[in-house]
Write a protein that holds these residues in place. Sequence first.
Motif, PDB file in Angstrom:
ATOM      1  N   LEU A  42       0.825  -1.213   0.000  1.00  0.00           N
ATOM      2  CA  LEU A  42       0.000   0.000   0.000  1.00  0.00           C
ATOM      3  C   LEU A  42       0.860   1.265   0.000  1.00  0.00           C
ATOM      4  CD1 LEU A  42      -2.869  -1.098   2.420  1.00  0.00           C
ATOM      5  CD2 LEU A  42      -3.039  -0.774  -0.056  1.00  0.00           C
ATOM      6  N   ASP A  45       1.801   2.020  -3.624  1.00  0.00           N
ATOM      7  CA  ASP A  45       0.686   2.611  -4.376  1.00  0.00           C
ATOM      8  C   ASP A  45       0.414   4.037  -3.928  1.00  0.00           C
ATOM      9  OD1 ASP A  45       0.479   0.132  -5.526  1.00  0.00           O
ATOM     10  OD2 ASP A  45      -1.394  -0.424  -4.534  1.00  0.00           O
ATOM     11  N   GLN A  52       1.674  11.705  -8.148  1.00  0.00           N
ATOM     12  CA  GLN A  52       0.992  12.026  -9.403  1.00  0.00           C
ATOM     13  C   GLN A  52      -0.096  13.073  -9.170  1.00  0.00           C
ATOM     14  OE1 GLN A  52       1.986  10.973 -12.495  1.00  0.00           O
ATOM     15  NE2 GLN A  52       0.526  12.516 -13.137  1.00  0.00           N
ATOM     16  N   VAL A  63      -8.359  16.688 -14.961  1.00  0.00           N
ATOM     17  CA  VAL A  63      -8.850  15.530 -14.197  1.00  0.00           C
ATOM     18  C   VAL A  63      -8.360  15.523 -12.747  1.00  0.00           C
ATOM     19  CG1 VAL A  63      -9.296  13.980 -16.149  1.00  0.00           C
ATOM     20  CG2 VAL A  63      -7.001  14.048 -15.131  1.00  0.00           C
ATOM     21  N   GLU A  66     -11.121  14.395 -10.119  1.00  0.00           N
ATOM     22  CA  GLU A  66     -11.388  12.953 -10.119  1.00  0.00           C
ATOM     23  C   GLU A  66     -10.204  12.186  -9.530  1.00  0.00           C
ATOM     24  OE1 GLU A  66     -11.904  14.834 -12.676  1.00  0.00           O
ATOM     25  OE2 GLU A  66     -14.003  14.577 -13.241  1.00  0.00           O
ATOM     26  N   PHE A  67      -9.003  12.648  -9.867  1.00  0.00           N
ATOM     27  CA  PHE A  67      -7.820  11.946  -9.377  1.00  0.00           C
ATOM     28  C   PHE A  67      -7.738  12.014  -7.855  1.00  0.00           C
ATOM     29  CE2 PHE A  67      -3.458  10.672  -8.895  1.00  0.00           C
ATOM     30  CZ  PHE A  67      -3.243   9.828  -9.968  1.00  0.00           C
ATOM     31  N   VAL A  70      -9.527   9.044  -6.026  1.00  0.00           N
ATOM     32  CA  VAL A  70      -8.804   7.772  -5.863  1.00  0.00           C
ATOM     33  C   VAL A  70      -7.624   7.971  -4.906  1.00  0.00           C
ATOM     34  CG1 VAL A  70      -7.423   8.017  -7.961  1.00  0.00           C
ATOM     35  CG2 VAL A  70      -7.800   5.770  -7.046  1.00  0.00           C
ATOM     36  N   ILE A  74      -6.761   5.648  -1.518  1.00  0.00           N
ATOM     37  CA  ILE A  74      -5.525   4.927  -1.199  1.00  0.00           C
ATOM     38  C   ILE A  74      -4.891   5.479   0.085  1.00  0.00           C
ATOM     39  CG2 ILE A  74      -4.090   6.320  -2.765  1.00  0.00           C
ATOM     40  CD1 ILE A  74      -3.548   2.608  -1.925  1.00  0.00           C
ATOM     41  N   MET A  77      -6.804   3.853   2.951  1.00  0.00           N
ATOM     42  CA  MET A  77      -6.444   2.443   3.094  1.00  0.00           C
ATOM     43  C   MET A  77      -5.036   2.259   3.662  1.00  0.00           C
ATOM     44  SD  MET A  77      -7.909   0.893  -0.488  1.00  0.00           S
ATOM     45  CE  MET A  77      -7.416  -0.820  -0.194  1.00  0.00           C
TER      46      MET A  77
ATOM     47  N   ILE C  49      -1.053   8.908 -16.444  1.00  0.00           N
ATOM     48  CA  ILE C  49      -2.090   8.134 -15.760  1.00  0.00           C
ATOM     49  C   ILE C  49      -2.180   6.714 -16.331  1.00  0.00           C
ATOM     50  CG2 ILE C  49      -4.601   8.001 -15.334  1.00  0.00           C
ATOM     51  CD1 ILE C  49      -4.535  11.106 -15.034  1.00  0.00           C
ATOM     52  N   GLN C  52       0.739   4.693 -14.959  1.00  0.00           N
ATOM     53  CA  GLN C  52       0.502   4.343 -13.554  1.00  0.00           C
ATOM     54  C   GLN C  52      -0.560   3.251 -13.436  1.00  0.00           C
ATOM     55  OE1 GLN C  52       2.372   5.481 -10.922  1.00  0.00           O
ATOM     56  NE2 GLN C  52       1.297   3.841  -9.887  1.00  0.00           N
ATOM     57  N   ALA C  54      -1.146   0.915 -15.575  1.00  0.00           N
ATOM     58  CA  ALA C  54      -0.499  -0.351 -15.979  1.00  0.00           C
ATOM     59  C   ALA C  54       0.302  -0.944 -14.827  1.00  0.00           C
ATOM     60  CB  ALA C  54       0.388  -0.117 -17.192  1.00  0.00           C
ATOM     61  N   LEU C  56      -0.173  -0.415 -11.595  1.00  0.00           N
ATOM     62  CA  LEU C  56      -1.076  -0.861 -10.521  1.00  0.00           C
ATOM     63  C   LEU C  56      -1.693  -2.212 -10.875  1.00  0.00           C
ATOM     64  CD1 LEU C  56      -2.837   2.510  -9.602  1.00  0.00           C
ATOM     65  CD2 LEU C  56      -1.057   1.336  -8.289  1.00  0.00           C
ATOM     66  N   HIS C  60      -1.345  -5.950  -9.047  1.00  0.00           N
ATOM     67  CA  HIS C  60      -2.627  -6.360  -8.467  1.00  0.00           C
ATOM     68  C   HIS C  60      -2.998  -5.448  -7.305  1.00  0.00           C
ATOM     69  CE1 HIS C  60      -2.700  -9.989 -10.878  1.00  0.00           C
ATOM     70  NE2 HIS C  60      -1.432 -10.161 -10.581  1.00  0.00           N
ATOM     71  N   SER C  61      -2.856  -4.161  -7.533  1.00  0.00           N
ATOM     72  CA  SER C  61      -3.144  -3.170  -6.502  1.00  0.00           C
ATOM     73  C   SER C  61      -4.606  -3.217  -6.069  1.00  0.00           C
ATOM     74  CB  SER C  61      -2.836  -1.766  -7.039  1.00  0.00           C
ATOM     75  OG  SER C  61      -3.461  -0.779  -6.236  1.00  0.00           O
ATOM     76  N   GLU C  62      -4.830  -2.931  -4.793  1.00  0.00           N
ATOM     77  CA  GLU C  62      -6.186  -2.912  -4.246  1.00  0.00           C
ATOM     78  C   GLU C  62      -7.021  -1.737  -4.763  1.00  0.00           C
ATOM     79  OE1 GLU C  62      -6.483  -3.594  -0.010  1.00  0.00           O
ATOM     80  OE2 GLU C  62      -4.528  -4.592   0.028  1.00  0.00           O
ATOM     81  N   VAL C  63      -6.360  -0.725  -5.337  1.00  0.00           N
ATOM     82  CA  VAL C  63      -7.121   0.401  -5.893  1.00  0.00           C
ATOM     83  C   VAL C  63      -7.117   0.416  -7.424  1.00  0.00           C
ATOM     84  CG1 VAL C  63      -6.990   1.930  -3.899  1.00  0.00           C
ATOM     85  CG2 VAL C  63      -5.147   1.973  -5.598  1.00  0.00           C
ATOM     86  N   GLU C  66     -10.622   1.395  -9.042  1.00  0.00           N
ATOM     87  CA  GLU C  66     -10.943   2.816  -8.939  1.00  0.00           C
ATOM     88  C   GLU C  66     -10.050   3.636  -9.878  1.00  0.00           C
ATOM     89  OE1 GLU C  66     -10.542   0.914  -6.374  1.00  0.00           O
ATOM     90  OE2 GLU C  66     -12.340   1.092  -5.151  1.00  0.00           O
ATOM     91  N   PHE C  67      -8.790   3.228  -9.940  1.00  0.00           N
ATOM     92  CA  PHE C  67      -7.853   3.984 -10.771  1.00  0.00           C
ATOM     93  C   PHE C  67      -8.252   3.920 -12.237  1.00  0.00           C
ATOM     94  CE2 PHE C  67      -3.928   5.478 -12.587  1.00  0.00           C
ATOM     95  CZ  PHE C  67      -3.432   6.357 -11.632  1.00  0.00           C
ATOM     96  N   VAL C  70     -10.677   6.784 -13.387  1.00  0.00           N
ATOM     97  CA  VAL C  70     -10.117   8.084 -13.759  1.00  0.00           C
ATOM     98  C   VAL C  70      -9.296   7.941 -15.037  1.00  0.00           C
ATOM     99  CG1 VAL C  70      -8.114   7.927 -12.219  1.00  0.00           C
ATOM    100  CG2 VAL C  70      -8.895  10.148 -12.934  1.00  0.00           C
ATOM    101  N   LYS C  73     -11.555   8.177 -17.941  1.00  0.00           N
ATOM    102  CA  LYS C  73     -11.974   9.556 -18.179  1.00  0.00           C
ATOM    103  C   LYS C  73     -10.928  10.366 -18.937  1.00  0.00           C
ATOM    104  CE  LYS C  73     -13.948  13.674 -16.412  1.00  0.00           C
ATOM    105  NZ  LYS C  73     -14.988  14.270 -15.605  1.00  0.00           N
TER     106      LYS C  73
ATOM    107  N   PHE D  18       8.141  -4.261 -16.004  1.00  0.00           N
ATOM    108  CA  PHE D  18       6.988  -5.015 -15.549  1.00  0.00           C
ATOM    109  C   PHE D  18       7.385  -6.338 -14.911  1.00  0.00           C
ATOM    110  CE2 PHE D  18       5.018  -1.560 -17.447  1.00  0.00           C
ATOM    111  CZ  PHE D  18       3.780  -1.455 -16.847  1.00  0.00           C
TER     112      PHE D  18
END
Lengths: 109, 109, 109, 109
Positions: A42, A45, A52, A63, A66-67, A70, A74, A77, C49, C52, C54, C56, C60-63, C66-67, C70, C73, D18
Amino acid sequence: MQTQQHQDLIRQLLECAFTCENCATACLQEKDVQMMARCIALDRDCSDICLQAARLLQRHSEVAAEFLQVCEKICQMCGDECAKHHHEHCQQCAQACHSCAEACRSAHV
Amino acid sequence: MQTQQHQDLIRQLLECAFTCENCATACLQEKDVQMMARCIALDRDCSDICLQAARLLQRHSEVAAEFLQVCEKICQMCGDECAKHHHEHCQQCAQACHSCAEACRSAHV
Amino acid sequence: MQTQQHQDLIRQLLECAFTCENCATACLQEKDVQMMARCIALDRDCSDICLQAARLLQRHSEVAAEFLQVCEKICQMCGDECAKHHHEHCQQCAQACHSCAEACRSAHV
Amino acid sequence: MQTQQHQDLIRQLLECAFTCENCATACLQEKDVQMMARCIALDRDCSDICLQAARLLQRHSEVAAEFLQVCEKICQMCGDECAKHHHEHCQQCAQACHSCAEACRSAHV
């Protein structure tokens, strides 16, 4: 032209990002690092997303609002997870994350 | 534990990154934006690299010292380009970049 | 273990990010760069964005979910702006952005 | 216009970034995570730096060549560390990092 509130939010996002970097680095040195796995994940992230967010605000991005949603998520969390651990770096990080989440919530960008 | 010099360098890298973001955003609003193309391109690189340098320092990364060398170079180039333009945001950016280049040069991480 | 859909989405996010970098760089070389200012600004945000997002997903990010909202958008906005300009790099970017927005929308991460 | 070699290098940098994200995430799930601490730390740096290198190449940045030198260094270090661990994700990461280091070395940007 930047308002004071705008600058304060950027400062808080940077503060949070760097506290997370610090926490992740310190967690990796702990003996009970296995217990800290989610905290480290966490932190990564949260640091990425706060940095960012700060850049988007500085750019007056379309944006940004909106950003920040999120980003608030995080921060919340990550702060909740950090709060579970007694290490000083985790407690500091919990405080920075929760404070940053609150700042994101009350931002009207 | 972080030394004061270490924290000062991180602060200066962040300051430089955000001044570059500001300069790029303002350049895009100028009437003579075609003349600002190289300035905007270098601002982008300089912002990205300074932010990354700050994170590596915060993490006590093993490649922080090498990274500061390329950071110094982009700061110098960006500062030199910004100094050619009379816009206030360019002059501010030139100062932040040159100051950051100097800080990178004298860092012993 | 990664599913095929997951990998496809990451690939598309990277493709979009790099098409945006390419578009911004090419826009800065255009004679009518003043008309391209919003395009460049959105390209910057969209590239940041998508990259970022990609990362996350790869973590396997928990957010991640949600990400992606945005991300969808900014892809839509950037694609809409690029579509207004006749330059080949803008038309390519419009296609990549709209395709990526669609991929974000249909993702169930 | 991009040469094939240029595109291949970008592709390899992304692949390496990655694979590092994947390795760091998997390391955090291992039972012997304490032994993996340096691996995780280097994975983070390597992922960040490879992604940034890819963006700079895509932009034809004036500091791309210098940046590839520090990129080569972190890839070599991260690959060497990963190679010490028997986990499959570490072995894959070692291969990707060493291959990317080699690609950075032979690049003439």
